[in-house]
Scaffold this motif. Structure first.
Motif, PDB file in Angstrom:
ATOM      1  N   ASN A  61       0.874  -1.167   0.000  1.00  0.00           N
ATOM      2  CA  ASN A  61       0.000   0.000   0.000  1.00  0.00           C
ATOM      3  C   ASN A  61       0.910   1.216   0.000  1.00  0.00           C
ATOM      4  O   ASN A  61       1.719   1.383   0.911  1.00  0.00           O
ATOM      5  CB  ASN A  61      -0.903  -0.013   1.235  1.00  0.00           C
ATOM      6  CG  ASN A  61      -1.945   1.080   1.212  1.00  0.00           C
ATOM      7  OD1 ASN A  61      -2.035   1.859   0.265  1.00  0.00           O
ATOM      8  ND2 ASN A  61      -2.741   1.148   2.264  1.00  0.00           N
ATOM      9  N   ARG A  62       0.809   2.029  -1.043  1.00  0.00           N
ATOM     10  CA  ARG A  62       1.669   3.203  -1.185  1.00  0.00           C
ATOM     11  C   ARG A  62       0.828   4.459  -1.295  1.00  0.00           C
ATOM     12  O   ARG A  62      -0.290   4.418  -1.800  1.00  0.00           O
ATOM     13  CB  ARG A  62       2.527   3.092  -2.453  1.00  0.00           C
ATOM     14  CG  ARG A  62       3.519   1.949  -2.483  1.00  0.00           C
ATOM     15  CD  ARG A  62       4.162   1.894  -3.873  1.00  0.00           C
ATOM     16  NE  ARG A  62       5.196   0.906  -4.002  1.00  0.00           N
ATOM     17  CZ  ARG A  62       4.993  -0.354  -4.403  1.00  0.00           C
ATOM     18  NH1 ARG A  62       3.772  -0.758  -4.702  1.00  0.00           N
ATOM     19  NH2 ARG A  62       6.004  -1.187  -4.505  1.00  0.00           N
ATOM     20  N   ALA A  63       1.404   5.582  -0.865  1.00  0.00           N
ATOM     21  CA  ALA A  63       0.774   6.898  -1.026  1.00  0.00           C
ATOM     22  C   ALA A  63       1.711   7.751  -1.865  1.00  0.00           C
ATOM     23  O   ALA A  63       2.931   7.751  -1.650  1.00  0.00           O
ATOM     24  CB  ALA A  63       0.537   7.551   0.335  1.00  0.00           C
ATOM     25  N   ARG A  69       6.215  14.244  -7.119  1.00  0.00           N
ATOM     26  CA  ARG A  69       6.826  12.942  -7.441  1.00  0.00           C
ATOM     27  C   ARG A  69       7.530  12.328  -6.231  1.00  0.00           C
ATOM     28  O   ARG A  69       8.721  12.050  -6.235  1.00  0.00           O
ATOM     29  CB  ARG A  69       7.775  13.059  -8.635  1.00  0.00           C
ATOM     30  CG  ARG A  69       7.046  13.346  -9.939  1.00  0.00           C
ATOM     31  CD  ARG A  69       7.898  13.204 -11.185  1.00  0.00           C
ATOM     32  NE  ARG A  69       8.858  12.124 -11.212  1.00  0.00           N
ATOM     33  CZ  ARG A  69       8.585  10.835 -11.494  1.00  0.00           C
ATOM     34  NH1 ARG A  69       7.344  10.478 -11.748  1.00  0.00           N
ATOM     35  NH2 ARG A  69       9.553   9.933 -11.512  1.00  0.00           N
ATOM     36  N   GLN A  70       6.718  12.111  -5.188  1.00  0.00           N
ATOM     37  CA  GLN A  70       7.222  11.474  -3.972  1.00  0.00           C
ATOM     38  C   GLN A  70       6.292  10.334  -3.579  1.00  0.00           C
ATOM     39  O   GLN A  70       5.109  10.329  -3.909  1.00  0.00           O
ATOM     40  CB  GLN A  70       7.314  12.484  -2.841  1.00  0.00           C
ATOM     41  CG  GLN A  70       8.336  13.579  -3.081  1.00  0.00           C
ATOM     42  CD  GLN A  70       8.440  14.502  -1.896  1.00  0.00           C
ATOM     43  OE1 GLN A  70       7.437  14.959  -1.355  1.00  0.00           O
ATOM     44  NE2 GLN A  70       9.672  14.785  -1.483  1.00  0.00           N
ATOM     45  N   VAL A  71       6.833   9.374  -2.819  1.00  0.00           N
ATOM     46  CA  VAL A  71       6.087   8.179  -2.427  1.00  0.00           C
ATOM     47  C   VAL A  71       6.438   7.794  -1.002  1.00  0.00           C
ATOM     48  O   VAL A  71       7.531   8.088  -0.504  1.00  0.00           O
ATOM     49  CB  VAL A  71       6.393   6.997  -3.388  1.00  0.00           C
ATOM     50  CG1 VAL A  71       7.861   6.606  -3.327  1.00  0.00           C
ATOM     51  CG2 VAL A  71       5.499   5.812  -3.113  1.00  0.00           C
ATOM     52  N   MET A  72       5.498   7.114  -0.341  1.00  0.00           N
ATOM     53  CA  MET A  72       5.775   6.486   0.953  1.00  0.00           C
ATOM     54  C   MET A  72       4.955   5.202   1.053  1.00  0.00           C
ATOM     55  O   MET A  72       3.855   5.105   0.504  1.00  0.00           O
ATOM     56  CB  MET A  72       5.462   7.421   2.124  1.00  0.00           C
ATOM     57  CG  MET A  72       3.998   7.703   2.350  1.00  0.00           C
ATOM     58  SD  MET A  72       3.668   8.899   3.655  1.00  0.00           S
ATOM     59  CE  MET A  72       4.077   7.971   5.100  1.00  0.00           C
ATOM     60  N   LYS A  87       4.213  -1.366   9.722  1.00  0.00           N
ATOM     61  CA  LYS A  87       4.458   0.038  10.026  1.00  0.00           C
ATOM     62  C   LYS A  87       4.656   0.824   8.729  1.00  0.00           C
ATOM     63  O   LYS A  87       5.361   0.377   7.831  1.00  0.00           O
ATOM     64  CB  LYS A  87       5.713   0.152  10.900  1.00  0.00           C
ATOM     65  CG  LYS A  87       6.014   1.547  11.387  1.00  0.00           C
ATOM     66  CD  LYS A  87       7.260   1.545  12.257  1.00  0.00           C
ATOM     67  CE  LYS A  87       7.601   2.895  12.813  1.00  0.00           C
ATOM     68  NZ  LYS A  87       7.805   3.934  11.831  1.00  0.00           N
ATOM     69  N   GLN A  88       4.039   1.977   8.666  1.00  0.00           N
ATOM     70  CA  GLN A  88       4.210   2.815   7.486  1.00  0.00           C
ATOM     71  C   GLN A  88       5.480   3.644   7.587  1.00  0.00           C
ATOM     72  O   GLN A  88       6.036   3.823   8.671  1.00  0.00           O
ATOM     73  CB  GLN A  88       3.001   3.723   7.280  1.00  0.00           C
ATOM     74  CG  GLN A  88       2.905   4.889   8.251  1.00  0.00           C
ATOM     75  CD  GLN A  88       1.713   5.780   7.935  1.00  0.00           C
ATOM     76  OE1 GLN A  88       0.630   5.301   7.641  1.00  0.00           O
ATOM     77  NE2 GLN A  88       1.915   7.079   7.998  1.00  0.00           N
ATOM     78  N   ASP A  89       5.961   4.131   6.427  1.00  0.00           N
ATOM     79  CA  ASP A  89       7.119   5.017   6.400  1.00  0.00           C
ATOM     80  C   ASP A  89       6.809   6.302   7.153  1.00  0.00           C
ATOM     81  O   ASP A  89       5.647   6.713   7.255  1.00  0.00           O
ATOM     82  CB  ASP A  89       7.506   5.377   4.964  1.00  0.00           C
ATOM     83  CG  ASP A  89       8.125   4.212   4.205  1.00  0.00           C
ATOM     84  OD1 ASP A  89       8.451   3.187   4.827  1.00  0.00           O
ATOM     85  OD2 ASP A  89       8.264   4.345   2.977  1.00  0.00           O
ATOM     86  N   ASP A  90       7.857   6.941   7.662  1.00  0.00           N
ATOM     87  CA  ASP A  90       7.697   8.194   8.395  1.00  0.00           C
ATOM     88  C   ASP A  90       7.499   9.394   7.489  1.00  0.00           C
ATOM     89  O   ASP A  90       6.916  10.395   7.894  1.00  0.00           O
ATOM     90  CB  ASP A  90       8.917   8.447   9.289  1.00  0.00           C
ATOM     91  CG  ASP A  90       9.037   7.408  10.393  1.00  0.00           C
ATOM     92  OD1 ASP A  90       8.001   6.923  10.872  1.00  0.00           O
ATOM     93  OD2 ASP A  90      10.177   7.081  10.763  1.00  0.00           O
ATOM     94  N   LYS A  91       8.042   9.312   6.267  1.00  0.00           N
ATOM     95  CA  LYS A  91       7.963  10.477   5.377  1.00  0.00           C
ATOM     96  C   LYS A  91       8.007  10.040   3.924  1.00  0.00           C
ATOM     97  O   LYS A  91       8.360   8.908   3.605  1.00  0.00           O
ATOM     98  CB  LYS A  91       9.107  11.446   5.662  1.00  0.00           C
ATOM     99  CG  LYS A  91      10.477  10.857   5.440  1.00  0.00           C
ATOM    100  CD  LYS A  91      11.571  11.839   5.760  1.00  0.00           C
ATOM    101  CE  LYS A  91      12.925  11.187   5.486  1.00  0.00           C
ATOM    102  NZ  LYS A  91      14.012  12.103   5.641  1.00  0.00           N
TER     103      LYS A  91
END
Length: 110
Positions: A61-63, A69-72, A87-91
């Motif tokens: 699952n990505r945002a 043009r950024q992803v987490m 756990k999701q990425d912090d940034k």
């Protein structure tokens, strides 16, 4: 009774699309990617994908911040439950040209 069922359905998050869609990722040609869900979270576009390859199945699952043009990662795992619990990425991080994130981001940002 109908009102209770409708309220439960509306309040329940779904990972359902009317039709699953495959996307080709040239930088990962031995894998098959399937889009399971697309949506939004705040000002970001979200996408849930299933990757099937030589080492098995992975869900992600990505945002995406499409404009910058950024992803987490919001989660990943070998099952949907594992993905949701991770756990999701912090940034947000930059997207590199022709990376997996680049091609998946193109689909998410349509």
């Amino acid at each position: 009774m109908k009102k209770i069922i409708i309220a439960l359905l509306i309040g329940t998050p779904f990972l359902v699309m009317s039709q699953e869609e495959s996307i080709y990722i040239p930088s990962d040609p031995n894998a098959t990617f399937t889009v399971l869900d697309k949506g939004t979270r705040g000002g970001l576009k979200t996408i849930v994908t299933k990757r099937e390859g030589n080492l098995g199945v992975t869900y992600s699952n990505r945002a995406f911040d499409c404009e910058n043009r950024q992803v987490m990662y919001l989660g990943s795992g070998e099952s949907l439950d594992e993905m949701r619990a991770s756990k999701q990425d912090d940034k947000l991080s930059p997207i590199f040209e022709n990376s997996i994130a680049d091609y998946i981001g193109r689909e998410a940002c349509k």
